[in-house]
Design an enzyme around this catalytic site. Structure first.
Site, PDB file in Angstrom:
ATOM      1  N   ASN A  42       0.859  -1.193   0.000  1.00  0.00           N
ATOM      2  CA  ASN A  42       0.000   0.000   0.000  1.00  0.00           C
ATOM      3  C   ASN A  42       0.893   1.241   0.000  1.00  0.00           C
ATOM      4  O   ASN A  42       1.456   1.604   1.027  1.00  0.00           O
ATOM      5  CB  ASN A  42      -0.907  -0.025   1.234  1.00  0.00           C
ATOM      6  CG  ASN A  42      -1.811   1.200   1.306  1.00  0.00           C
ATOM      7  OD1 ASN A  42      -1.928   1.968   0.351  1.00  0.00           O
ATOM      8  ND2 ASN A  42      -2.451   1.394   2.450  1.00  0.00           N
ATOM      9  N   LYS A  49       0.037   4.256  -0.398  1.00  0.00           N
ATOM     10  CA  LYS A  49      -0.655   5.407   0.207  1.00  0.00           C
ATOM     11  C   LYS A  49      -0.466   6.666  -0.654  1.00  0.00           C
ATOM     12  O   LYS A  49      -0.382   6.566  -1.878  1.00  0.00           O
ATOM     13  CB  LYS A  49      -0.196   5.595   1.663  1.00  0.00           C
ATOM     14  CG  LYS A  49      -0.381   4.322   2.492  1.00  0.00           C
ATOM     15  CD  LYS A  49      -0.196   4.535   3.976  1.00  0.00           C
ATOM     16  CE  LYS A  49      -0.392   3.228   4.715  1.00  0.00           C
ATOM     17  NZ  LYS A  49      -0.317   3.387   6.169  1.00  0.00           N
ATOM     18  N   HIS A  94      -9.670   0.909   4.926  1.00  0.00           N
ATOM     19  CA  HIS A  94      -8.404   1.090   5.646  1.00  0.00           C
ATOM     20  C   HIS A  94      -8.632   2.025   6.833  1.00  0.00           C
ATOM     21  O   HIS A  94      -9.461   2.931   6.777  1.00  0.00           O
ATOM     22  CB  HIS A  94      -7.347   1.662   4.703  1.00  0.00           C
ATOM     23  CG  HIS A  94      -5.962   1.624   5.254  1.00  0.00           C
ATOM     24  ND1 HIS A  94      -5.509   2.545   6.180  1.00  0.00           N
ATOM     25  CD2 HIS A  94      -4.926   0.782   5.032  1.00  0.00           C
ATOM     26  CE1 HIS A  94      -4.250   2.262   6.490  1.00  0.00           C
ATOM     27  NE2 HIS A  94      -3.883   1.201   5.812  1.00  0.00           N
ATOM     28  N   GLU A 118      -7.117   4.474   7.915  1.00  0.00           N
ATOM     29  CA  GLU A 118      -6.961   5.896   7.599  1.00  0.00           C
ATOM     30  C   GLU A 118      -8.211   6.443   6.917  1.00  0.00           C
ATOM     31  O   GLU A 118      -8.583   7.600   7.134  1.00  0.00           O
ATOM     32  CB  GLU A 118      -5.719   6.090   6.721  1.00  0.00           C
ATOM     33  CG  GLU A 118      -4.437   5.836   7.496  1.00  0.00           C
ATOM     34  CD  GLU A 118      -3.249   5.449   6.638  1.00  0.00           C
ATOM     35  OE1 GLU A 118      -2.196   5.151   7.223  1.00  0.00           O
ATOM     36  OE2 GLU A 118      -3.367   5.428   5.400  1.00  0.00           O
ATOM     37  N   GLU A 166      -5.631  -5.057  10.761  1.00  0.00           N
ATOM     38  CA  GLU A 166      -4.632  -4.015  11.003  1.00  0.00           C
ATOM     39  C   GLU A 166      -4.943  -3.312  12.317  1.00  0.00           C
ATOM     40  O   GLU A 166      -5.782  -2.422  12.363  1.00  0.00           O
ATOM     41  CB  GLU A 166      -4.590  -3.020   9.837  1.00  0.00           C
ATOM     42  CG  GLU A 166      -5.952  -2.625   9.260  1.00  0.00           C
ATOM     43  CD  GLU A 166      -5.897  -1.312   8.518  1.00  0.00           C
ATOM     44  OE1 GLU A 166      -4.861  -1.004   7.931  1.00  0.00           O
ATOM     45  OE2 GLU A 166      -6.887  -0.573   8.553  1.00  0.00           O
ATOM     46  N   GLY A 183       2.159   2.539  11.242  1.00  0.00           N
ATOM     47  CA  GLY A 183       3.060   3.677  11.125  1.00  0.00           C
ATOM     48  C   GLY A 183       3.677   4.114  12.439  1.00  0.00           C
ATOM     49  O   GLY A 183       4.301   5.164  12.529  1.00  0.00           O
ATOM     50  N   SER A 213       2.833  -1.999  10.669  1.00  0.00           N
ATOM     51  CA  SER A 213       4.296  -1.926  10.813  1.00  0.00           C
ATOM     52  C   SER A 213       4.980  -3.244  10.448  1.00  0.00           C
ATOM     53  O   SER A 213       5.882  -3.713  11.148  1.00  0.00           O
ATOM     54  CB  SER A 213       4.677  -1.492  12.236  1.00  0.00           C
ATOM     55  OG  SER A 213       4.247  -0.166  12.478  1.00  0.00           O
TER      56      SER A 213
END
Length: 253
Positions: free
Chosen positions: A9, A11, A95, A97, A167, A173, A213
């Site tokens: 990904n 991003k 996701h 985010e 996730e 991150g 991560s």
């Protein structure tokens, strides 16, 4: 046995030129790793160029998001038809985010999953808990709610094209990650849920990826767990050799 799947990904990173350069490097370093499925999801602006760059390789193309209607007055959105037109086979949905910054609810995720499957795209559906929810021992409760609401109304034939990505939000991150045992426990719970919602036969074939991560230093240990079928890789997918090492670790399972 489920064939491992590694998804990069990218991003909101990389110009078109940078995306092509990364794709060409990846094409060289993972050309002999046929024992694993590999997908890259560049930003929308680079999808066409990356599609051309990966032709003839084992790498498949995916998108990072989509809208739930095929066409219409939805300024700024990208439809599943447009994604298919670029030869994408996969799309990431829900996701963390998207859920956090764009307030995507489980109901929106459900509409996007249906749009993807209706248009013959493989949906990589993301689920996961926040740090607060984990500390309050609500992990399984959160996962159950996201899975049940996200998959509501799907037929068994549609569900066969699902991929789930666990996730933990607190591990994305941050450099922190769930231990392999923690991740495997949640993956096993997800598979149990899928067996209840769908049926055991379909659930046993759905790939469940870990995302949070993932990097070369921990990927082999994660992949060795029974219920972890691959990884959704963020930052480490932006460098060809680090992503290749993760793919390599999946080949050795």
């Amino acid at each position: 046995m489920r064939k491992p799947l590694i998804v990069g990904n990218w991003k909101m990173n990389n110009s078109i030129a940078e995306s092509v350069d990364l794709a060409e490097k990846l094409k060289k370093v993972i050309k002999d790793m046929a024992g694993v499925d590999v997908v890259v999801t560049p930003p929308f602006t680079a999808l066409g160029s990356v599609r051309n760059a990966i032709k003839g390789s084992i790498i498949k193309l995916g998108a990072q998001n989509l809208f739930w209607e095929d066409k219409g007055a939805y300024t700024g959105e990208v439809s599943p038809l447009m994604i298919r037109d670029l030869d994408c086979e996969y799309v990431i949905i829900g996701h963390s985010e998207r859920r956090e910054y764009f307030k995507e609810s489980d109901e929106i995720v459900n509409k996007k999953i249906k749009a993807a499957l209706r248009n013959k795209l493989k949906a990589i559906v993301c689920v996961g808990e926040s740090l607060k929810e984990r500390e309050e021992n609500k992990t399984m409760q959160v996962i159950e709610s996201q899975i049940k609401k996200g998959l509501q109304g799907l037929s068994l034939s549609e569900a066969k094209e699902l991929i789930i990505a666990y996730e933990p939000v607190w591990a994305i991150g941050t450099g922190r990650n769930a231990t392999p045992a923690q991740a495997n426990e949640v993956h096993a719970y997800i598979r149990k849920l899928l067996s209840q919602i769908l049926n055991e036969g379909i659930a046993s074939n759905i790939k469940i990826l870990y995302g949070g991560s993932v990097k070369p230093s921990n990927s082999a240990e994660l992949m060795s767990e029974k219920e972890i079928d691959g990884a959704l890789v963020g930052g480490a997918s932006l460098e060809a050799e680090s992503f290749a090492q993760i793919v390599r670790s999946a080949c050795m399972v």
